[in-house]
Design a protein around this motif. Structure first.
Motif, PDB file in Angstrom:
ATOM      1  N   ASN A  69       4.054   8.915  -4.127  1.00 50.09           N
ATOM      2  CA  ASN A  69       5.096   9.855  -4.512  1.00 50.09           C
ATOM      3  C   ASN A  69       4.844  10.263  -5.952  1.00 50.09           C
ATOM      4  O   ASN A  69       4.818   9.417  -6.842  1.00 50.09           O
ATOM      5  CB  ASN A  69       6.478   9.206  -4.373  1.00 50.09           C
ATOM      6  CG  ASN A  69       7.613  10.166  -4.683  1.00 50.09           C
ATOM      7  OD1 ASN A  69       7.444  11.389  -4.645  1.00 50.09           O
ATOM      8  ND2 ASN A  69       8.771   9.624  -5.009  1.00 50.09           N
ATOM      9  N   ASN A  70       4.602  11.551  -6.154  1.00 51.17           N
ATOM     10  CA  ASN A  70       4.280  12.066  -7.486  1.00 51.17           C
ATOM     11  C   ASN A  70       3.088  11.345  -8.100  1.00 51.17           C
ATOM     12  O   ASN A  70       3.072  11.018  -9.288  1.00 51.17           O
ATOM     13  CB  ASN A  70       5.491  11.965  -8.418  1.00 51.17           C
ATOM     14  CG  ASN A  70       6.631  12.863  -7.982  1.00 51.17           C
ATOM     15  OD1 ASN A  70       6.403  13.965  -7.466  1.00 51.17           O
ATOM     16  ND2 ASN A  70       7.860  12.409  -8.176  1.00 51.17           N
ATOM     17  N   GLY A  71       2.081  11.060  -7.261  1.00 51.22           N
ATOM     18  CA  GLY A  71       0.855  10.448  -7.739  1.00 51.22           C
ATOM     19  C   GLY A  71       0.926   8.950  -7.955  1.00 51.22           C
ATOM     20  O   GLY A  71      -0.042   8.348  -8.436  1.00 51.22           O
ATOM     21  N   LYS A  72       2.055   8.327  -7.590  1.00 43.78           N
ATOM     22  CA  LYS A  72       2.190   6.880  -7.756  1.00 43.78           C
ATOM     23  C   LYS A  72       2.458   6.226  -6.401  1.00 43.78           C
ATOM     24  O   LYS A  72       3.157   6.796  -5.558  1.00 43.78           O
ATOM     25  CB  LYS A  72       3.338   6.558  -8.717  1.00 43.78           C
ATOM     26  CG  LYS A  72       3.089   7.052 -10.144  1.00 43.78           C
ATOM     27  CD  LYS A  72       4.233   6.650 -11.055  1.00 43.78           C
ATOM     28  CE  LYS A  72       3.979   7.115 -12.487  1.00 43.78           C
ATOM     29  NZ  LYS A  72       5.091   6.731 -13.398  1.00 43.78           N
ATOM     30  N   PRO A  73       1.909   5.033  -6.181  1.00 43.89           N
ATOM     31  CA  PRO A  73       2.139   4.369  -4.889  1.00 43.89           C
ATOM     32  C   PRO A  73       3.600   4.007  -4.690  1.00 43.89           C
ATOM     33  O   PRO A  73       4.275   3.561  -5.627  1.00 43.89           O
ATOM     34  CB  PRO A  73       1.270   3.100  -4.981  1.00 43.89           C
ATOM     35  CG  PRO A  73       1.120   2.856  -6.448  1.00 43.89           C
ATOM     36  CD  PRO A  73       1.083   4.207  -7.089  1.00 43.89           C
ATOM     37  N   VAL A  74       4.101   4.199  -3.484  1.00 48.19           N
ATOM     38  CA  VAL A  74       5.448   3.774  -3.145  1.00 48.19           C
ATOM     39  C   VAL A  74       5.438   2.252  -3.025  1.00 48.19           C
ATOM     40  O   VAL A  74       4.588   1.684  -2.332  1.00 48.19           O
ATOM     41  CB  VAL A  74       5.915   4.429  -1.833  1.00 48.19           C
ATOM     42  CG1 VAL A  74       7.293   3.909  -1.429  1.00 48.19           C
ATOM     43  CG2 VAL A  74       5.932   5.951  -1.976  1.00 48.19           C
ATOM     44  N   GLU A  75       6.377   1.579  -3.669  1.00 47.88           N
ATOM     45  CA  GLU A  75       6.285   0.117  -3.835  1.00 47.88           C
ATOM     46  C   GLU A  75       7.082  -0.700  -2.810  1.00 47.88           C
ATOM     47  O   GLU A  75       6.858  -1.896  -2.688  1.00 47.88           O
ATOM     48  CB  GLU A  75       6.726  -0.263  -5.255  1.00 47.88           C
ATOM     49  CG  GLU A  75       5.818   0.333  -6.333  1.00 47.88           C
ATOM     50  CD  GLU A  75       6.257  -0.048  -7.736  1.00 47.88           C
ATOM     51  OE1 GLU A  75       7.393  -0.584  -7.893  1.00 47.88           O
ATOM     52  OE2 GLU A  75       5.481   0.179  -8.688  1.00 47.88           O
ATOM     53  N   PHE A  76       8.051  -0.142  -2.121  1.00 52.32           N
ATOM     54  CA  PHE A  76       8.896  -0.872  -1.151  1.00 52.32           C
ATOM     55  C   PHE A  76       9.449  -2.165  -1.781  1.00 52.32           C
ATOM     56  O   PHE A  76       9.238  -3.262  -1.259  1.00 52.32           O
ATOM     57  CB  PHE A  76       8.100  -1.224   0.109  1.00 52.32           C
ATOM     58  CG  PHE A  76       7.309  -0.078   0.675  1.00 52.32           C
ATOM     59  CD1 PHE A  76       7.950   0.952   1.342  1.00 52.32           C
ATOM     60  CD2 PHE A  76       5.927  -0.036   0.539  1.00 52.32           C
ATOM     61  CE1 PHE A  76       7.213   2.018   1.874  1.00 52.32           C
ATOM     62  CE2 PHE A  76       5.201   1.019   1.063  1.00 52.32           C
ATOM     63  CZ  PHE A  76       5.845   2.050   1.732  1.00 52.32           C
TER      64      PHE A  76
END
Length: 332
Positions: A235-242
């Motif tokens: 998301n926006n170039g950053k991994p989604v972290e959950f």
């Protein structure tokens, strides 16, 4: 097992036999017919798991039987069959945890909610002096994927920059999107519990088949794994972290359910389709911890028979992989 428990299981079994599973079209009609081999290997374990759930969550059996009975009425509906398989995968985990010998006083909640959220995991377990654990169980539809494994020459297990034109033969693509979707769903279901109780812990149990390297790759592959900085889901170039999912537990059991429903012999010493296995028994449930989550207490890990995936890396099937070339080893 007490006499009261056995009588309750027998009562549940009779109720199922008197209901739509036996009186109309249903995939399980034969399995719940007395005198068939599957009556012993399917019907009895089903009733025992339902009784175990009822013992810790009153009303659990009634809800689950109602759900199972609804998956019928249409002759050989494959959608119903897949939902039945998913039902048994959930029952595998819940029945095991409900009958587990916990080291302290424990309470269970069925499909709990918190605050104003309408999203809920399968169960919430509260163990005295340890805390609360939310458990979500998912089982992907692997039917077409399993067929592709058998018929295509190549399988892309992870997301790799491969030029498909260089591969001679059919290609099976990764089944990592279901893993991503499961994480999205579980993270949303657990969020309210984490907000209400920072010490809350959570686990997403994914019931796969024997090819456990596939979900392991989806989670752990260095170049694209969902639990790595290079996750393919960003998301926006950053991994989604959950952050609300502390770990994923990979259980190799879908094929056991399929074989059990068909009345065929199960592998790996399993006695019936709801046999979760014993601690240390092969194949071990593989635990993949989320680096953005929190550590699970040992009491919860023990209850799930969880073994960290890193400790299983000496076995080929417990290693993330990128591409597989299948050879036909059938004797001529």
């Amino acid at each position: 097992m007490t006499d009261a428990f056995a009588k309750h299981a027998a009562h549940l079994l009779k109720d199922i036999q008197d209901g739509p599973i036996r009186t109309g079209w249903h995939w399980l009609n034969y399995n719940f017919t007395p005198g068939t081999p599957e009556f012993v290997s399917v019907a009895h374990p089903t009733a025992m798991a339902l009784a175990a759930g009822d013992a810790v969550m009153p009303g659990f059996a009634a809800e689950q039987v109602k759900r199972l009975e609804s998956l019928g009425g249409t002759d050989r509906d494959m959608g119903h069959y897949r939902q039945i398989m998913s039902w048994y995968c959930e029952m595998l985990v819940i029945g095991h945890l409900a009958s587990y010998q916990w080291p302290a006083e424990v309470t269970f909640a069925m499909e709990p909610v918190v605050g104003e959220s309408e999203k809920n995991p399968e169960i919430l377990i509260r163990l005295d002096d340890v805390g609360a654990l939310g458990v979500e169980v998912k089982a992907p539809d692997l039917g077409r994927h399993q067929l592709n494994r058998k018929t295509n020459d190549w399988q892309l297990v992870g997301r790799v920059p491969a030029d498909l034109a260089d591969l001679d033969g059919g290609v099976t693509f990764p089944r990592d999107n279901p893993v991503k979707d499961f994480l999205i769903s579980a993270d949303a279901k657990f969020a309210g519990f984490r907000a209400a109780d920072p010490a809350f812990r959570s686990v997403l149990v994914i019931v796969w088949d024997d090819f456990v390297n596939e979900p392991l790759t989806a989670l752990m592959a260095p170049g694209s794994g969902l639990f790595t900085p290079n996750s393919f889901f960003q998301n926006n170039g950053k991994p989604v972290e959950f952050p609300n999912v502390d770990a994923a537990l990979l259980v190799r059991h879908q094929h056991q359910v399929i074989e059990g429903l068909a009345g065929r012999k199960l592998g790996d010493g399993r006695q019936h389709l709801l046999d979760y296995g014993l601690p240390g028994q092969f194949p071990p449930p593989a635990l993949v911890t989320n680096p953005f989550g929190q550590a699970l207490p040992e009491e919860f890990l023990d209850s799930l028979h969880a073994v960290p995936a890193e400790k299983l890396s000496t076995a080929a099937e417990y290693n993330p992989s990128e591409i597989v070339m299948w050879f036909d080893t059938t004797p001529n």
